[in-house]
Every structure is written in C-alpha cells, then in structure tokens.
Design a protein around this motif. Structure first.
Motif, PDB file in Angstrom:
ATOM      1  N   ASP A   8      -5.198   5.270  -3.599  1.00  0.00           N
ATOM      2  CA  ASP A   8      -5.264   3.809  -3.647  1.00  0.00           C
ATOM      3  C   ASP A   8      -6.340   3.366  -2.670  1.00  0.00           C
ATOM      4  OD1 ASP A   8      -4.721   1.121  -4.134  1.00  0.00           O
ATOM      5  OD2 ASP A   8      -3.069   1.052  -2.693  1.00  0.00           O
ATOM      6  N   ALA A   9      -7.220   2.491  -3.120  1.00  0.00           N
ATOM      7  CA  ALA A   9      -8.302   1.957  -2.287  1.00  0.00           C
ATOM      8  C   ALA A   9      -9.129   3.072  -1.656  1.00  0.00           C
ATOM      9  CB  ALA A   9      -7.752   1.018  -1.224  1.00  0.00           C
ATOM     10  N   GLY A  10      -9.333   4.163  -2.391  1.00  0.00           N
ATOM     11  CA  GLY A  10     -10.178   5.254  -1.926  1.00  0.00           C
ATOM     12  C   GLY A  10      -9.522   6.177  -0.913  1.00  0.00           C
TER      13      GLY A  10
ATOM     14  N   GLY B 186      12.894   7.027  -9.912  1.00  0.00           N
ATOM     15  CA  GLY B 186      12.623   6.239 -11.102  1.00  0.00           C
ATOM     16  C   GLY B 186      11.230   6.466 -11.650  1.00  0.00           C
ATOM     17  N   LEU B 187      10.570   7.546 -11.225  1.00  0.00           N
ATOM     18  CA  LEU B 187       9.238   7.878 -11.751  1.00  0.00           C
ATOM     19  C   LEU B 187       9.387   8.716 -13.013  1.00  0.00           C
ATOM     20  CD1 LEU B 187       7.312   8.935  -8.513  1.00  0.00           C
ATOM     21  CD2 LEU B 187       7.136   6.775  -9.754  1.00  0.00           C
TER      22      LEU B 187
ATOM     23  N   PRO C  30       0.101   8.821 -11.041  1.00  0.00           N
ATOM     24  CA  PRO C  30      -0.917   7.833 -11.406  1.00  0.00           C
ATOM     25  C   PRO C  30      -0.671   6.510 -10.692  1.00  0.00           C
ATOM     26  CG  PRO C  30       0.636   8.117 -13.205  1.00  0.00           C
ATOM     27  CD  PRO C  30       1.002   9.122 -12.152  1.00  0.00           C
ATOM     28  N   TRP C  31      -1.728   5.936 -10.180  1.00  0.00           N
ATOM     29  CA  TRP C  31      -1.646   4.636  -9.503  1.00  0.00           C
ATOM     30  C   TRP C  31      -2.188   3.585 -10.433  1.00  0.00           C
ATOM     31  CZ3 TRP C  31       0.744   2.317  -5.766  1.00  0.00           C
ATOM     32  CH2 TRP C  31       0.270   1.092  -5.300  1.00  0.00           C
ATOM     33  N   PRO C  32      -1.618   2.428 -10.602  1.00  0.00           N
ATOM     34  CA  PRO C  32      -0.404   1.983  -9.927  1.00  0.00           C
ATOM     35  C   PRO C  32       0.846   2.530 -10.603  1.00  0.00           C
ATOM     36  CG  PRO C  32      -1.211   0.225 -11.329  1.00  0.00           C
ATOM     37  CD  PRO C  32      -2.189   1.370 -11.457  1.00  0.00           C
TER      38      PRO C  32
END
Length: 191
Positions: free
Chosen positions: A36-38, A84-85, A115-117
């Motif tokens: 996230d965000a690099g 819950g993934l 995977p994000w998000p």
C-alpha cells in the motif's frame, strides 16, 4: 522485478530451516503481506482477551494441522473464518524457518500476498482487532527491545517490538525477525 517475484526469490534462498518431523501436534501460521502506498505491510491480529491460548496477544492467524494436512492448507484454511479473507485471493509466496512454541508444537510460517485493497472481517469472538503494520515500523531500532525473561525455568532473551499501543513478542516476534532478515530489512542484512 515485481515485489511478489522478489519475495518469492528471497524466501527460497537459502531454503527454510526444518527440523526432523515431530509426530506431535504441529501448526501453521499465515503471514499475509500486501503493498500500500509503495510500502510492504503485514497483517496481524489482536486476539480476544478471554481466549485461553494467546489471549490479548498480537499474532498471526494460526491453525493446528489436521492429520495429513499440509502446512499451507492449514494456514489458508484459517484465514477465512478468522479474518474473513477469501482464501482464493491469496497468492502463496513461500515459507519461513520453522519455529517452536515453548513447550508446544512446531510452527511453519506460510507467507502469502493479499491483494490490496481488501476488507478483513474478523471473527469478533476470537479477534478484537486487525493490525495493519508497515514492515518499516519494526525496523526502527528505537521500537525494538531485548528483554531477559525466564520461561519454564530457563533464562532467555526475547525480542519485543513496541508499535503504537501494541507489543509484539514471542513466536510472532521471531517470525517477524525471520521475515525481515529474509527480505534484507535488518541491520545485519545491510552490512
């Protein structure tokens, strides 16, 4: 090289350390990573205070292996009911060195890309909080403490990470140390 390919490569060289199989109970933990965000992040859980085992502790999702079950199967089996993934969205990256719970089973950490998000929806009766932690946070030497403790009558030194209001220690800290070393994010890896 993508972060996924780079991490897979780093997790295979050298191969993860394994002790000879122990017929006693063994377990797997899921080490979920995402970008996230690099930055590379890890997903941890804070277990409910009233749980008999590991209550109140920050830890990775853990699953005792069923008879004949592979470590990966156990780790992935636990991610859906606990966090819950959707297990179908996880990408296997590799494994870390085996660790042993003091007086307990061997544990194999299984590293996976998430995977994000994503939206984690943990079991409220087991998990009180999902802890999203940038790996750079645990590389800050001011947040790391080495503490002398006695476990089952044996003097030992353990690592404790202080991140925000959380303390990460024990097997979870050992797994994080191994992950950081494998990814070249420790002082000794930089030397």
């Amino acid at each position: 090289m993508s972060w996924i390919a780079e991490i897979r490569d780093r997790l295979t060289q050298p191969p993860p350390r394994r002790d000879p199989p122990d017929p006693a109970e063994s377990a797997a933990v899921l080490v979920p990573l995402y970008v996230d965000a690099g930055s590379l992040w890890v997903l941890l859980t804070r277990r409910a205070d009233d749980l008999e085992e590991l209550g109140s502790q920050v830890s990775f999702p853990v699953a005792v292996r069923d008879t004949g079950e592979e470590f990966w199967e156990a780790a992935i089996r636990e991610c859906e009911p606990t966090l819950g993934l959707d297990h179908r969205t996880l990408l296997q990256l590799g494994e870390l060195d085996q660790v042993r719970l003091p007086g307990g089973p061997e544990v194999v950490p299984c590293v996976a890309a998430v995977p994000w998000p994503f939206e984690a929806s943990p079991r409220k009766d087991e998990i009180t909080e999902v802890v999203n932690l940038p790996l750079t946070a645990v590389t800050n030497p001011r947040l790391v403490e080495t503490r002398a403790v006695e476990i089952d009558g044996t003097a030992r030194e353990i690592t404790v990470y202080h991140v925000g209001r959380h303390r990460i220690w024990g097997v979870t800290a050992t797994i994080l140390e191994n992950l950081l070393r494998r990814l070249g994010m420790t002082e000794e890896a930089v030397r």
